[in-house]
Design a protein around this motif. Sequence first.
Motif, mmCIF file in Angstrom:
data_model
loop_
_atom_site.group_PDB
_atom_site.id
_atom_site.type_symbol
_atom_site.label_atom_id
_atom_site.label_comp_id
_atom_site.label_asym_id
_atom_site.label_seq_id
_atom_site.Cartn_x
_atom_site.Cartn_y
_atom_site.Cartn_z
ATOM 1 N N PHE A 173 18.759 61.003 53.452
ATOM 2 C CA PHE A 173 19.097 62.655 53.183
ATOM 3 C C PHE A 173 20.259 62.487 51.750
ATOM 4 O O PHE A 173 21.305 62.156 51.979
ATOM 5 N N GLY A 174 19.653 62.612 50.822
ATOM 6 C CA GLY A 174 20.373 62.501 49.422
ATOM 7 C C GLY A 174 20.535 60.988 49.375
ATOM 8 O O GLY A 174 19.241 60.240 49.372
ATOM 9 N N ASP A 175 21.824 60.696 49.276
ATOM 10 C CA ASP A 175 21.951 59.149 49.215
ATOM 11 C C ASP A 175 22.498 58.513 50.147
ATOM 12 O O ASP A 175 22.908 57.272 50.525
ATOM 13 N N VAL A 176 22.331 59.193 51.418
ATOM 14 C CA VAL A 176 22.815 58.772 52.764
ATOM 15 C C VAL A 176 21.588 58.348 53.370
ATOM 16 O O VAL A 176 20.515 59.197 53.816
ATOM 17 N N PRO A 177 21.193 57.044 53.925
ATOM 18 C CA PRO A 177 20.364 56.693 54.527
ATOM 19 C C PRO A 177 20.422 56.772 56.375
ATOM 20 O O PRO A 177 21.621 56.356 56.566
ATOM 21 N N MET A 178 19.481 57.400 56.847
ATOM 22 C CA MET A 178 19.921 57.727 58.462
ATOM 23 C C MET A 178 18.719 56.775 59.218
ATOM 24 O O MET A 178 17.506 56.880 58.699
ATOM 25 N N SER A 179 19.329 56.156 60.198
ATOM 26 C CA SER A 179 18.408 55.354 60.875
ATOM 27 C C SER A 179 18.649 55.324 62.322
ATOM 28 O O SER A 179 19.834 55.145 62.578
ATOM 29 N N LEU A 180 17.716 55.729 63.370
ATOM 30 C CA LEU A 180 18.174 55.543 64.785
ATOM 31 C C LEU A 180 18.707 54.189 65.334
ATOM 32 O O LEU A 180 19.598 53.974 66.165
ATOM 33 N N GLY A 181 17.924 53.298 64.646
ATOM 34 C CA GLY A 181 18.178 51.874 64.918
ATOM 35 C C GLY A 181 17.464 51.835 66.236
ATOM 36 O O GLY A 181 16.958 52.633 66.995
ATOM 37 N N THR A 182 17.617 50.528 66.797
ATOM 38 C CA THR A 182 17.088 50.054 68.075
ATOM 39 C C THR A 182 17.863 51.067 69.288
ATOM 40 O O THR A 182 16.880 51.207 70.152
ATOM 41 N N GLY A 183 19.210 51.125 69.088
ATOM 42 C CA GLY A 183 19.802 51.678 70.257
ATOM 43 C C GLY A 183 19.305 53.293 70.266
ATOM 44 O O GLY A 183 18.789 53.755 71.496
ATOM 45 N N GLY A 184 19.360 53.976 69.333
ATOM 46 C CA GLY A 184 19.112 55.454 69.122
ATOM 47 C C GLY A 184 17.327 55.601 69.513
ATOM 48 O O GLY A 184 16.988 56.496 70.099
ATOM 49 N N GLY A 185 16.486 54.438 68.818
ATOM 50 C CA GLY A 185 15.169 54.725 69.203
ATOM 51 C C GLY A 185 14.897 54.371 70.782
ATOM 52 O O GLY A 185 13.836 55.246 71.253
ATOM 53 N N CYS A 186 15.552 53.566 71.322
ATOM 54 C CA CYS A 186 15.393 53.129 72.830
ATOM 55 C C CYS A 186 15.727 54.509 73.452
ATOM 56 O O CYS A 186 15.419 54.616 74.725
ATOM 57 N N LEU A 187 16.975 55.059 73.168
ATOM 58 C CA LEU A 187 17.342 56.274 74.073
ATOM 59 C C LEU A 187 16.439 57.356 74.087
ATOM 60 O O LEU A 187 16.220 57.956 74.895
#
Length: 562
Positions: A406-420
């Motif tokens: 998002f613009g210069d901000v990289p956003m990733s759910l990571g293993t935690g967010g993905g598994c949630l």
Amino acid sequence: MGILKDHPELLLFLCLAVGYLIGKLRVGPITLGGICGTLIVALLLGAWTKATVDDDVKTVFFALFIFSLGYMAGPQFFNNLNKKSLRFFVLCFIEIVCVVGIALGLAKAFDLDVGTASGILAGAATESAVVGTATEAIGKLSDLTSEQISQYQGHVATAYTVCYLFGLITIVIYTSQIMPALMRINLADTSRELWEKMRGGDAGLDSDEVASLPGLVGRTFLVTRADGATVGDIEERSQGRVTVESVKRGSKLYSPPEGDFELTLSDLVLVVGVRSEVIEAGRGIGQETAGIPGLDTPLASKQVSLTGKDVQGRTIAQLVKEHPDVEREGRGVYVTDVTRNDQDIPASSETILHRGDVVTLVGARSAVGRLVKRIGSEVKNDAADFIYIGFGIVAGSLLGQVVVHFGDVPMSLGTGGGCLISGLLFGWFRSRSQTFGAFPTQAATTLKDMGLAIFIACTGLVAGPQAWPLLKQYGALLPLAGIAMVLIPATISLLVGRKLLKIEPPLLIGAIAGQQCSTPAITAVTQTAKSSVPMLGYTITYTLSNFLLPLTGPLLVGILGA
């Protein structure tokens, strides 16, 4: 100390044992809980031993924790995405906006690093999962050195510990003691009044009470007045509120008798149903007798997962009154318990049922069996389906690797967010039929608790050497931040919920405890209320916040890291 440093597995389980022991200590209504106790012990042992634990251990156990959490919450999370739950969703939105906004404000005002700010958010929100999602997100910041990453991840744990302690004390006292006083209510009386209203005037029970006169009874009668009447006649007179389960004629037993079975003088009849209706039916049958050996028919009790589409959004009263199959074939069947998201909620006539709820049906075996087929499936959680669970965690791990900019901000759910997210979806999909993908509640709870405890212990051991310097650097800021980040969203929610949303006080207080994901708070509230009524509000916001709050970790890290 040498053996502990050389064998980190000893350290991990020592942290769990001593931490949960400390977590059981009670001061008034306050207990730290096993997770906070484990983190305190891990920080102390980490500072003393300087031991390290492989990062892969943290990742594996955090994935188990977060997937189990999502799996258990999935059915109710999706069921709560409706108009009736919208007003409770507003409270969760207030919580998210406030904690993220306050954390960003503190970071800018006091020049906090990304780890400390994330730890303040996790601790003050009393949401342990944020520790994992934020720690993982920090590890993916590309402009940090490995030493900085390790340092900031340690700061997450330290700030979390201090803020959690003060946040926990604040939310417990605020919800159970101060909020009722602010609303000028006696929480116990108000909860009982609401319960009586929901029950249509029936008095509720305190948490330590049981009914001296149970609503569902079975009685035997000697036929002296019903000579020539059929079993169907007796059941129809009570409008299906009683069933004739057995008839004994001489030495012969008819169980269950057909509807056209004709009674004769001296028959012994077992009638089951609502007490008042059984008494009324008995007046037309004959004299009540003592229990007759061989005549008694045990009532069947089954736990059923509601999977029928026409069950969603109906009250228990509507289910019994409007469902055509219930009216025709479910006579003598009663809903005695409702479990939602592993929480027991009152089984009143006004309780709204959701798909995925587990209800306990009690009544005549034949009628219970027929009704189960109409509204859902019998819960059979004999063994965990590791095929389903394994693929669920794989799917979540893959989802967590996706990076969106998002613009210069990289956003990733990571293993935690993905598994949630995968846990929510897999749990919801399983709840629709409950014929595959079994994950027994006890097994899911054990994996959830152990996964989080070991993750927290690993984090604390690594963060231990950095804890004291951080505490000296920020002093009173951390405890004050923990208190403020509880009071501000809780107070706004109290005002909005009461003045604008018109939520009943017991439900509102329970919902505020739920938006904070605070089990100790709802425990203290129900003890004060002497009722489980506040749990009705708690389950909705708890489920929503359990999903939304962990995602604030990567969000905050992404904004500050940029």
